[in-house]
Design a protein around this motif. Sequence first.
Motif, PDB file in Angstrom:
ATOM      1  N   THR A 209       0.850  -1.178   0.000  1.00  0.00           N
ATOM      2  CA  THR A 209       0.000   0.000   0.000  1.00  0.00           C
ATOM      3  C   THR A 209       0.887   1.230   0.000  1.00  0.00           C
ATOM      4  OG1 THR A 209      -1.723  -1.167   1.219  1.00  0.00           O
ATOM      5  CG2 THR A 209      -1.810   1.231   1.242  1.00  0.00           C
ATOM      6  N   ASN A 210       0.815   2.020  -1.051  1.00  0.00           N
ATOM      7  CA  ASN A 210       1.661   3.202  -1.180  1.00  0.00           C
ATOM      8  C   ASN A 210       0.754   4.419  -1.316  1.00  0.00           C
ATOM      9  OD1 ASN A 210       3.606   5.086  -1.636  1.00  0.00           O
ATOM     10  ND2 ASN A 210       4.528   4.078  -3.405  1.00  0.00           N
ATOM     11  N   LEU A 211       0.719   5.240  -0.268  1.00  0.00           N
ATOM     12  CA  LEU A 211      -0.115   6.432  -0.258  1.00  0.00           C
ATOM     13  C   LEU A 211       0.765   7.664  -0.073  1.00  0.00           C
ATOM     14  CD1 LEU A 211      -2.863   5.037   2.156  1.00  0.00           C
ATOM     15  CD2 LEU A 211      -3.038   5.227  -0.332  1.00  0.00           C
ATOM     16  N   ASN A 212       0.251   8.812  -0.460  1.00  0.00           N
ATOM     17  CA  ASN A 212       0.972  10.069  -0.277  1.00  0.00           C
ATOM     18  C   ASN A 212       0.252  10.921   0.753  1.00  0.00           C
ATOM     19  OD1 ASN A 212       3.124   9.805  -2.221  1.00  0.00           O
ATOM     20  ND2 ASN A 212       1.563   9.982  -3.812  1.00  0.00           N
ATOM     21  N   CYS A 213       1.029  11.496   1.672  1.00  0.00           N
ATOM     22  CA  CYS A 213       0.453  12.347   2.708  1.00  0.00           C
ATOM     23  C   CYS A 213       1.316  13.597   2.881  1.00  0.00           C
ATOM     24  CB  CYS A 213       0.383  11.614   4.047  1.00  0.00           C
ATOM     25  SG  CYS A 213      -0.761  10.217   4.096  1.00  0.00           S
ATOM     26  N   PRO A 214       0.695  14.763   3.010  1.00  0.00           N
ATOM     27  CA  PRO A 214       1.471  15.962   3.329  1.00  0.00           C
ATOM     28  C   PRO A 214       1.933  15.920   4.783  1.00  0.00           C
ATOM     29  CG  PRO A 214      -0.871  16.474   3.258  1.00  0.00           C
ATOM     30  CD  PRO A 214      -0.735  15.048   2.814  1.00  0.00           C
ATOM     31  N   TYR A 215       3.041  16.591   5.063  1.00  0.00           N
ATOM     32  CA  TYR A 215       3.553  16.609   6.433  1.00  0.00           C
ATOM     33  C   TYR A 215       4.131  17.979   6.749  1.00  0.00           C
ATOM     34  CZ  TYR A 215       8.413  16.539   4.828  1.00  0.00           C
ATOM     35  OH  TYR A 215       9.612  16.875   4.248  1.00  0.00           O
ATOM     36  N   ARG A 216       4.325  18.221   8.034  1.00  0.00           N
ATOM     37  CA  ARG A 216       4.978  19.447   8.498  1.00  0.00           C
ATOM     38  C   ARG A 216       5.772  19.123   9.760  1.00  0.00           C
ATOM     39  NH1 ARG A 216       4.700  24.791   7.650  1.00  0.00           N
ATOM     40  NH2 ARG A 216       3.015  24.482   6.129  1.00  0.00           N
ATOM     41  N   VAL A 217       7.004  19.643   9.828  1.00  0.00           N
ATOM     42  CA  VAL A 217       7.854  19.454  10.999  1.00  0.00           C
ATOM     43  C   VAL A 217       7.724  20.674  11.899  1.00  0.00           C
ATOM     44  CG1 VAL A 217      10.203  19.093  11.846  1.00  0.00           C
ATOM     45  CG2 VAL A 217       9.479  18.024   9.701  1.00  0.00           C
ATOM     46  N   SER A 218       7.417  20.439  13.170  1.00  0.00           N
ATOM     47  CA  SER A 218       7.244  21.531  14.122  1.00  0.00           C
ATOM     48  C   SER A 218       8.585  22.212  14.408  1.00  0.00           C
ATOM     49  CB  SER A 218       6.641  21.003  15.428  1.00  0.00           C
ATOM     50  OG  SER A 218       6.686  21.984  16.443  1.00  0.00           O
ATOM     51  N   LYS A 219       8.631  23.530  14.282  1.00  0.00           N
ATOM     52  CA  LYS A 219       9.856  24.267  14.598  1.00  0.00           C
ATOM     53  C   LYS A 219      10.137  24.242  16.096  1.00  0.00           C
ATOM     54  CE  LYS A 219       9.504  27.489  10.697  1.00  0.00           C
ATOM     55  NZ  LYS A 219       9.404  28.919  10.295  1.00  0.00           N
ATOM     56  N   ARG A 220       9.104  24.086  16.882  1.00  0.00           N
ATOM     57  CA  ARG A 220       9.250  24.133  18.336  1.00  0.00           C
ATOM     58  C   ARG A 220       9.702  22.799  18.917  1.00  0.00           C
ATOM     59  NH1 ARG A 220       4.566  26.182  22.599  1.00  0.00           N
ATOM     60  NH2 ARG A 220       5.820  25.950  24.502  1.00  0.00           N
ATOM     61  N   SER A 221       8.993  21.719  18.577  1.00  0.00           N
ATOM     62  CA  SER A 221       9.284  20.411  19.184  1.00  0.00           C
ATOM     63  C   SER A 221      10.115  19.499  18.296  1.00  0.00           C
ATOM     64  CB  SER A 221       7.976  19.703  19.543  1.00  0.00           C
ATOM     65  OG  SER A 221       7.245  19.387  18.360  1.00  0.00           O
ATOM     66  N   GLY A 222      10.084  19.745  16.989  1.00  0.00           N
ATOM     67  CA  GLY A 222      10.766  18.850  16.061  1.00  0.00           C
ATOM     68  C   GLY A 222       9.935  17.644  15.680  1.00  0.00           C
ATOM     69  N   ASP A 223       8.735  17.507  16.286  1.00  0.00           N
ATOM     70  CA  ASP A 223       7.835  16.416  15.911  1.00  0.00           C
ATOM     71  C   ASP A 223       7.337  16.636  14.485  1.00  0.00           C
ATOM     72  OD1 ASP A 223       8.170  15.611  18.504  1.00  0.00           O
ATOM     73  OD2 ASP A 223       6.176  16.225  19.185  1.00  0.00           O
ATOM     74  N   ILE A 224       6.976  15.541  13.832  1.00  0.00           N
ATOM     75  CA  ILE A 224       6.431  15.646  12.484  1.00  0.00           C
ATOM     76  C   ILE A 224       4.945  15.304  12.525  1.00  0.00           C
ATOM     77  CG2 ILE A 224       7.078  13.273  11.872  1.00  0.00           C
ATOM     78  CD1 ILE A 224       7.569  14.255   9.024  1.00  0.00           C
ATOM     79  N   THR A 225       4.141  16.148  11.907  1.00  0.00           N
ATOM     80  CA  THR A 225       2.703  15.927  11.822  1.00  0.00           C
ATOM     81  C   THR A 225       2.365  15.486  10.403  1.00  0.00           C
ATOM     82  OG1 THR A 225       2.229  17.602  13.503  1.00  0.00           O
ATOM     83  CG2 THR A 225       0.426  16.979  12.044  1.00  0.00           C
ATOM     84  N   ILE A 226       1.821  14.281  10.289  1.00  0.00           N
ATOM     85  CA  ILE A 226       1.441  13.732   8.984  1.00  0.00           C
ATOM     86  C   ILE A 226      -0.060  13.916   8.813  1.00  0.00           C
ATOM     87  CG2 ILE A 226       1.404  11.676   7.529  1.00  0.00           C
ATOM     88  CD1 ILE A 226       3.764  10.619   9.155  1.00  0.00           C
ATOM     89  N   LYS A 227      -0.443  14.623   7.775  1.00  0.00           N
ATOM     90  CA  LYS A 227      -1.853  14.907   7.527  1.00  0.00           C
ATOM     91  C   LYS A 227      -2.461  13.828   6.625  1.00  0.00           C
ATOM     92  CE  LYS A 227      -0.954  19.880   7.901  1.00  0.00           C
ATOM     93  NZ  LYS A 227      -1.045  21.205   7.221  1.00  0.00           N
ATOM     94  N   GLU A 228      -3.788  13.821   6.592  1.00  0.00           N
ATOM     95  CA  GLU A 228      -4.555  12.857   5.781  1.00  0.00           C
ATOM     96  C   GLU A 228      -4.248  11.414   6.179  1.00  0.00           C
ATOM     97  OE1 GLU A 228      -4.034  13.641   1.621  1.00  0.00           O
ATOM     98  OE2 GLU A 228      -4.356  15.805   1.844  1.00  0.00           O
ATOM     99  N   TRP A 229      -3.988  11.191   7.474  1.00  0.00           N
ATOM    100  CA  TRP A 229      -3.628   9.855   7.941  1.00  0.00           C
ATOM    101  C   TRP A 229      -4.816   8.897   7.936  1.00  0.00           C
ATOM    102  CZ3 TRP A 229       0.628   7.233   8.284  1.00  0.00           C
ATOM    103  CH2 TRP A 229       0.649   6.036   9.012  1.00  0.00           C
ATOM    104  N   LYS A 230      -6.029   9.425   7.909  1.00  0.00           N
ATOM    105  CA  LYS A 230      -7.211   8.559   7.966  1.00  0.00           C
ATOM    106  C   LYS A 230      -7.232   7.553   6.822  1.00  0.00           C
ATOM    107  CE  LYS A 230     -12.246   8.658   8.544  1.00  0.00           C
ATOM    108  NZ  LYS A 230     -12.498   7.595   7.563  1.00  0.00           N
ATOM    109  N   LYS A 231      -6.761   7.955   5.643  1.00  0.00           N
ATOM    110  CA  LYS A 231      -6.773   7.014   4.523  1.00  0.00           C
ATOM    111  C   LYS A 231      -5.802   5.856   4.774  1.00  0.00           C
ATOM    112  CE  LYS A 231      -3.611   9.962   1.826  1.00  0.00           C
ATOM    113  NZ  LYS A 231      -3.536  10.855   0.646  1.00  0.00           N
TER     114      LYS A 231
END
Length: 248
Positions: free
Chosen positions: A184-206
């Motif tokens: 299963t190969n899906l594409n999801c946008p992401y953003r790395v937090s400047k404050r914590s360094g955590d990465i938030t992956i969007k559209e994870w529901k799919k």
Amino acid sequence: MGFEDHEFETKKIILSTHHGVDFQVKLYNAQSVTHFGCKNWEALCKMFGLDEGMLVTMDLGDPTIEQERPSMWVLVDTPPILPPSYFHSSKNVRKMVDRTYYTEGSELTYQEKNHLVGFCTDLENYNIYNQTPQHYGQYVPLVHVLNYGNYHGDTLIIPNDCVPHLMYTHGSLHVLNIQPGRPTNLNCPYRVSKRSGDITIKEWKKCMDSRKELLGSNKQLRARIGDMMIAILHNGESGSVLFYAILP
């Protein structure tokens, strides 16, 4: 143990535990000291988390009974922390397992770590077969329990300890489940937090809704809150990829 009256002698003996694990190790005997050595002894210590200064009870058995192969029991009260499969895996896989990051409540038993070893081995084989371009930095596997703290709305949060160096602060990544069957190969946008360094992956529901085989099982299920997942973030010349699988 059948040692002769020599200044120094070495024997190969079997160390057994009540967990059903046997190790063939070298036992060095001299007039002033007797000690174990070799990589198998180091492996036994690592398997049970034995550190310098800890006391271990050895049962030498009945010296009047002749044994075909010298052996002794190692009486360890604590369960193993690593499965035998770890010691049969490649050096690269062992390094990945050693670097694994566990979020709160996601610790694995030594039996469950067979899945972790299998996942890292599958990833290594996948990269070799597909000639995946080199990863920037080191792989840090993540063991994560899906809950409303790290998965909410349509986003998944990956802690900064598992985020590779040199990742762009935002972009798109492939989310790839390499379990048996068609990947299963899906594409999801992401953003790395400047404050914590955590990465938030969007559209994870799919990704949650994608039915895939569980690790070590032929059963296909969708991921749900409370499930445990293993994931590794790859960042290299070919872009960013999140490899993941759900534990049974």
